[in-house]
Motif scaffolding. Structure first.
Motif, PDB file in Angstrom:
ATOM      1  N   UNK A 175       0.826  -1.207  -0.011  1.00  0.00           N
ATOM      2  CA  UNK A 175      -0.032   0.069   0.026  1.00  0.00           C
ATOM      3  C   UNK A 175       0.709   1.393  -0.093  1.00  0.00           C
ATOM      4  N   UNK A 176       2.036   1.190   0.618  1.00  0.00           N
ATOM      5  CA  UNK A 176       2.874   2.283   0.794  1.00  0.00           C
ATOM      6  C   UNK A 176       3.545   2.781  -0.522  1.00  0.00           C
ATOM      7  N   UNK A 179       0.566   4.043  -3.057  1.00  0.00           N
ATOM      8  CA  UNK A 179       0.006   5.386  -2.610  1.00  0.00           C
ATOM      9  C   UNK A 179       1.159   6.372  -3.019  1.00  0.00           C
ATOM     10  N   UNK A 180       2.419   6.270  -2.703  1.00  0.00           N
ATOM     11  CA  UNK A 180       3.449   7.158  -3.081  1.00  0.00           C
ATOM     12  C   UNK A 180       3.618   7.378  -4.558  1.00  0.00           C
ATOM     13  N   UNK A 183       0.271   9.313  -5.728  1.00  0.00           N
ATOM     14  CA  UNK A 183       0.360  10.783  -5.591  1.00  0.00           C
ATOM     15  C   UNK A 183       1.226  11.787  -6.198  1.00  0.00           C
ATOM     16  N   UNK A 184       2.562  11.021  -6.277  1.00  0.00           N
ATOM     17  CA  UNK A 184       3.280  11.687  -7.103  1.00  0.00           C
ATOM     18  C   UNK A 184       2.847  11.772  -8.626  1.00  0.00           C
ATOM     19  N   UNK A 185       2.308  10.827  -9.269  1.00  0.00           N
ATOM     20  CA  UNK A 185       1.710  10.611 -10.511  1.00  0.00           C
ATOM     21  C   UNK A 185       0.768  11.745 -10.868  1.00  0.00           C
ATOM     22  N   UNK A 186      -0.083  11.649  -9.716  1.00  0.00           N
ATOM     23  CA  UNK A 186      -1.542  12.556  -9.776  1.00  0.00           C
ATOM     24  C   UNK A 186      -1.613  13.425  -8.757  1.00  0.00           C
ATOM     25  N   UNK A 193      -8.266  12.927  -0.723  1.00  0.00           N
ATOM     26  CA  UNK A 193      -7.696  11.799  -0.057  1.00  0.00           C
ATOM     27  C   UNK A 193      -8.580  10.642   0.800  1.00  0.00           C
ATOM     28  N   UNK A 196      -9.494   7.811  -1.323  1.00  0.00           N
ATOM     29  CA  UNK A 196      -8.249   7.029  -1.518  1.00  0.00           C
ATOM     30  C   UNK A 196      -7.931   6.149  -0.387  1.00  0.00           C
ATOM     31  N   UNK A 197      -8.608   6.301   0.818  1.00  0.00           N
ATOM     32  CA  UNK A 197      -8.331   5.444   1.909  1.00  0.00           C
ATOM     33  C   UNK A 197      -8.987   4.159   1.597  1.00  0.00           C
ATOM     34  N   UNK A 200      -6.466   2.346  -0.420  1.00  0.00           N
ATOM     35  CA  UNK A 200      -5.266   1.866   0.114  1.00  0.00           C
ATOM     36  C   UNK A 200      -5.455   0.429   0.889  1.00  0.00           C
ATOM     37  N   UNK A 204      -3.719  -3.224   0.546  1.00  0.00           N
ATOM     38  CA  UNK A 204      -3.166  -3.868   1.711  1.00  0.00           C
ATOM     39  C   UNK A 204      -3.899  -5.101   1.884  1.00  0.00           C
TER      40      UNK A 204
ATOM     41  N   UNK B 168      -3.720   0.535   5.387  1.00  0.00           N
ATOM     42  CA  UNK B 168      -4.397   1.287   4.115  1.00  0.00           C
ATOM     43  C   UNK B 168      -4.519   2.580   4.591  1.00  0.00           C
ATOM     44  N   UNK B 171      -1.059   4.432   4.697  1.00  0.00           N
ATOM     45  CA  UNK B 171      -0.477   4.549   3.689  1.00  0.00           C
ATOM     46  C   UNK B 171      -1.199   5.941   2.830  1.00  0.00           C
ATOM     47  N   UNK B 172      -2.537   5.891   2.868  1.00  0.00           N
ATOM     48  CA  UNK B 172      -2.940   7.127   2.030  1.00  0.00           C
ATOM     49  C   UNK B 172      -2.563   8.446   2.411  1.00  0.00           C
ATOM     50  N   UNK B 175       1.117   8.619   1.454  1.00  0.00           N
ATOM     51  CA  UNK B 175       1.277   9.096  -0.086  1.00  0.00           C
ATOM     52  C   UNK B 175       1.057  10.420  -0.167  1.00  0.00           C
ATOM     53  N   UNK B 182       6.722  17.465  -7.136  1.00  0.00           N
ATOM     54  CA  UNK B 182       7.394  17.917  -8.405  1.00  0.00           C
ATOM     55  C   UNK B 182       7.066  19.369  -8.514  1.00  0.00           C
TER      56      UNK B 182
END
Lengths: 217, 240
Positions: A175-176, A179-180, A183-186, A193, A196-197, A200, A204, B168, B171-172, B175, B182
């Motif tokens: 999950x980590x 998620x990273x 979030x970096x991509x979008x 968020x 998105x829980x 995640x 998991x 979960x 992590x959200x 993240x 960026x």
């Protein structure tokens, strides 16, 4: 189910329905007292801007937080609010420190005590704060402190993350990383968020299930 | 009746709602405490839970107070006070007020004096949050029943299941901290804050385990959070 749990559910239902009534009475009291009913279209238009996302997040929160917080804790937390920024981390930390697990009655008790304490302290801090607002407003609004309050979530989840990730590092990886990368991509997803829980959680759970079947955890 | 968002009447409404929430919290606290004793949890453990949570709550509660100050600029004090003591969160209340103000074509730069605008905002805030309150009692039995079933069927998988729920969620939010990576140096601030908090927690964990500093357990979360916040206040002027 024990007698305590049955009664918790019954009391919880009574309190939460009463709370729904009390909360709805606030706008009704304003409208009646000032004889100022807003037009339905104004309320609907305002609601249209927030309801789609907040109703979705609300429903998701009920489903995801209920098993984490337990029966009493959930009934209380959904009335007192600030779930992610306070109540859930408080309950998780308390259960961790007391070495009890959610899903057991001990976990239920500790989670409820943590959420109740947190609600009482929040209410008292706000009540005292409101009465000395003129005094403390310049301090709290000071530009030096602004970044500190803006970053309360990373400050909170950094510590919480270490506790949970170090204890369950195998289950954390999937999950980590997911998620990273997400979030970096979008980056714009940060504003939703809450939605998105459960994503995640699904990642998991999926990874956890595979590792469990293979005997890795 | 002349309208004023800081009227005595509104303060009375606020006081009533807040007393109700306090009563509910005290009710559940007392019941859980008694049950804890019956289950054999020591008074020391229960007391520690209360003290640790109380200390841990202060910094976030102050941030909610900042939320009250933000909203009070146009809504007066009583309504934001109610909303942030009960069910609300600034991440919800501000968009709700802004959305309504936009729909009515008014600005939120000064104190609202039109009671209809005020009541429209109060309605949007209330209706927007209602589903979580109404769905909780409706879905509770199903969800909790599912958890009990899962645990009794396969307790090891049940434990993994619960841990996965926590992970979960964590992590959200972890993240999310990387979302602005960026967008230049300022986007790194939350990551530094996260690392500062995480590092502090790791050090606390070592002290608790290796140096047997048991008392630190109670405050480790609070200390990590405050170190993270101090880090934000120090590095933001340097980076941002």
């Amino acid at each position: 189910m024990s007698d305590y749990m049955k009664k918790t559910d019954r009391y919880g239902k009574f309190w939460i329905w009463t709370a729904a009534f009390v909360i709805a009475m606030v706008p009704i009291a304003v409208c009646l007292y000032y004889n100022a009913w807003p037009s339905a279209s104004a309320v609907l238009k305002g609601l249209l801007g927030v309801a789609p996302i907040f109703w979705t997040v609300g429903a998701i929160e009920v489903i995801t937080y209920t098993p984490m917080l337990g029966t009493g804790g959930t009934y209380l937390a959904f009335v007192t609010g600030n779930l992610t920024s306070l109540k859930a981390p408080a309950a998780l930390t308390a259960m961790e420190n007391a070495q009890v697990k959610q899903g057991t009655e001990e976990g239920e008790v500790i989670s409820t005590i943590a959420i109740a304490t947190s609600s009482i302290v929040t209410t008292l801090v706000l009540a005292v704060g409101v009465f000395v607002l003129a005094l403390i407003s310049p301090v709290l609004n000071h530009p030096t402190l602004k970044p500190a309050f803006d970053n309360i979530l990373p400050a909170l989840f950094g510590g919480l993350g270490v506790v949970y990730v170090s204890k369950n590092w195998k289950l954390s990886i999937a999950p980590l990383v997911f998620m990273v990368i997400l979030f970096v991509a979008v980056p714009s997803l940060a504003s939703s968020v809450g939605v998105l829980v459960p994503v995640g959680i699904l990642v998991a759970l999926g990874a956890g299930r595979v590792m469990y079947k293979k005997g890795w955890v | 009746m002349e309208f004023n968002p800081n009227s005595t009447f509104l303060y009375l409404v606020a006081a009533f709602v807040i007393l109700f929430v306090l009563a509910q919290s005290v009710f559940f606290l007392v019941r859980a405490w008694r049950r804890g004793k019956q289950l054999g949890l020591s008074t020391a453990k229960l007391r520690k839970t209360v003290i640790a949570t109380a200390v841990f709550t202060i910094a976030p509660a102050l941030s909610f107070l900042v939320g009250v100050i933000t909203l009070a600029k146009f809504l007066g004090i009583p309504l934001p006070w109610i909303r942030l003591s009960v069910i609300g969160a600034i991440t919800y209340e501000l968009p709700a007020a802004t959305s309504t103000a936009n729909a009515l074509g008014i600005s939120l730069s000064e104190l609202i004096t039109d009671p209809k605008v005020y009541s429209a905002i109060a309605w949007v805030m209330t209706l927007g949050i209602m589903p979580s309150i109404i769905l909780t009692p409706i879905l509770m039995k199903k969800i909790q029943g599912g958890v009990v079933k899962l645990k009794s069927k396969d307790s090891k998988w049940g434990d993994i299941f619960m841990t996965s729920l926590f992970l979960g969620m964590i992590s959200a939010f972890l993240g999310m901290v990387f979302a602005d990576i960026r967008s230049g140096p300022a986007g790194l601030i939350p990551i530094f804050v996260l690392l500062a908090s995480a590092l502090t927690m790791a050090v606390c964990g070592l002290l608790i385990k290796k140096c047997n500093m048991k008392w630190l357990e109670t405050y480790a979360m609070t200390i990590s959070m405050v170190v993270g916040m101090v880090c934000a206040a120090v590095i933001t002027p340097l980076i941002g």
